[in-house]
Design an enzyme around this catalytic site. Sequence first.
Site, PDB file in Angstrom:
ATOM      1  N   ASP A 158     -91.851  10.932  12.872  1.00 14.99           N
ATOM      2  CA  ASP A 158     -93.214  10.451  12.606  1.00 14.99           C
ATOM      3  C   ASP A 158     -94.151  11.616  12.291  1.00 14.99           C
ATOM      4  O   ASP A 158     -93.733  12.776  12.367  1.00 14.99           O
ATOM      5  CB  ASP A 158     -93.693   9.657  13.835  1.00 14.99           C
ATOM      6  CG  ASP A 158     -94.641   8.529  13.454  1.00 14.99           C
ATOM      7  OD1 ASP A 158     -95.239   8.583  12.366  1.00 14.99           O
ATOM      8  OD2 ASP A 158     -94.797   7.594  14.267  1.00 14.99           O
ATOM      9  N   ASP A 219     -98.022   0.850   9.242  1.00 16.81           N
ATOM     10  CA  ASP A 219     -97.130   0.103  10.133  1.00 16.81           C
ATOM     11  C   ASP A 219     -97.272  -1.399   9.931  1.00 16.81           C
ATOM     12  O   ASP A 219     -98.382  -1.922   9.792  1.00 16.81           O
ATOM     13  CB  ASP A 219     -97.496   0.378  11.604  1.00 16.81           C
ATOM     14  CG  ASP A 219     -97.020   1.733  12.060  1.00 16.81           C
ATOM     15  OD1 ASP A 219     -96.396   2.469  11.265  1.00 16.81           O
ATOM     16  OD2 ASP A 219     -97.283   2.058  13.236  1.00 16.81           O
TER      17      ASP A 219
END
Length: 434
Positions: A158, A219
């Site tokens: 990430d 997301d």
Amino acid sequence: MNLATLVFASVAAVTTIALDNGLMKTPPMGWLAWERYRCNVDCENDPKNCISENLFIDMADRLYEDGWKELGYNYVNIDDCWTLRERDQQGRLQADPKRFPGGIKRLADYMHNRGLKLGIYGDMGTYTCMGYPGTPVEKIQVDALTFAEWEVDMLKYDGCYSNDTDQALGYPLMAKALNNTGRPIGYSCSWPAYQGGLPPKVNYTQLGEICNLWRNYGDIQDSWSSVLMIIDWVFTNQDVLTPAAGPGKWNDPDMLIIGDFGLSLDQSRSQMALWAIMAAPLFMSTDLRTISGEARTILQNKMIISIDQDVLGIQGRRILKEKSNIEVYWRPLSNNASALVFFSRRTDMPYRYKTSLSKLNYTTGTYKVHDVFTDKTDVLMDSTVFEVAVNPTGVVMWYLSAPAKPQSLHFLRGGKRHGAAYDPEENGIPQGFL
Ligand SMILES: *[C@@H]1O[C@H](CO)[C@@H](O)[C@H](O)[C@H]1NC(C)=O
Ligand SMILES: *[C@@H]1O[C@H](CO)[C@@H](O)[C@H](O)[C@H]1NC(C)=O
Ligand SMILES: *[C@@H]1O[C@H](CO)[C@@H](O)[C@H](O)[C@H]1NC(C)=O
Ligand SMILES: *[C@@H]1O[C@H](CO)[C@@H](O)[C@H](O)[C@H]1NC(C)=O
Ligand SMILES: *[C@@H]1O[C@H](CO)[C@@H](O)[C@H](O)[C@H]1NC(C)=O
């Protein structure tokens, strides 16, 4: 030599090398904790649903026992919130021993004993998105080695709490570090999602060389509007994204939320269908212990999985946006086959959409059509006008065989053709279907 020079030297070396770990020649499939379970670390009050080894073991058992593994769903992936807040005395990441008493290595063994794989999560910045220790540039080496020692099979890397400069160093460096461990570890990069997902900031040639898959957009959330936003973004930018994908390198529009709370059945079918058109990684994020039969049927649809996993690995496109708010999506498949999705953005009632394959630019010929949700089949000539009824926010999805060779054995009697006009051998569903 200071750190910056060292890092730059390594990066210069890595950017010319293609990622060649032999993995993910078709889009990876499995289960990923984040969307459904987030950072729920409250095992005292919510023991069944907290981020803990029990959760991953439960999901592995479901994948193994309920027919998922055979369909290709073989990764069990940890997301954020698995570590302690501190590294250990040797400077290594450590799983929270309260929640992962067996440690990550034992969890990996558990997966491997069942023919499954374990994925783990790290972050390129000083912290993970939820504030756990990150893996900034100077920790890349040690963390890659730790993951390999634990026999982890995949890393999602990430990008929270990192800046552009660090990302440009860190993502290629991690690719190199993973390669140096000697263990094939699938590599998922969130880098483009932090760079707006588009050139000139994102270099998809480079990404294809260093990552197996990458998130290019925000997301997913448990809602239809979130799914729609992703669909819109991907297909609006398809001229950039489609050529970036191929065997071993995939655009990742994020997890499947089928089986959760936000989608109707039609919307669930739409997500599954359009993810397959996108050649998307298929990571479910749902409770496989309690999933409904309807959601399971969608996620276990063999034909859609086969379309998603087609060996050519060509990402599909939106080919039509009608004024009626029907859209047509198309993906070319191996054996000269293809997939079509008719998608409705309407909000009134099932819409009867009329078209023909020639209007969709199919070459002259006869095609066998298989509706992947109803299992009905039909034979259509390119010129045949047909009608599909598409529900609001729903899809009709077809698998189309290669155009059939004309049947040489048909015969004429009284000016009428008898016998099939196509050769049934040539219209068989190609092997490769599950
Ligand atoms: C590392 O990269 C080399 C060169 O691209 C490749 O041949 C090798 O298979 C890679 N090894 C791993 C473990 O990824
Ligand atoms: C990026 O972050 C690093 C620390 O993580 C810092 O040293 C560097 O100055 C930052 N660069 C920019 C351009 O902000
Ligand atoms: C993108 O990356 C490739 C491969 O690393 C490189 O050859 C190319 O010059 C880069 N393109 C741009 C515009 O930076
Ligand atoms: C696909 O179609 C092309 C052009 O019509 C033909 O040359 C080729 O043999 C076909 N391939 C297969 C696998 O059917
Ligand atoms: C069919 O091809 C024509 C000519 O290349 C193009 O203009 C049209 O957009 C195509 N239609 C579809 C549905 O792909």
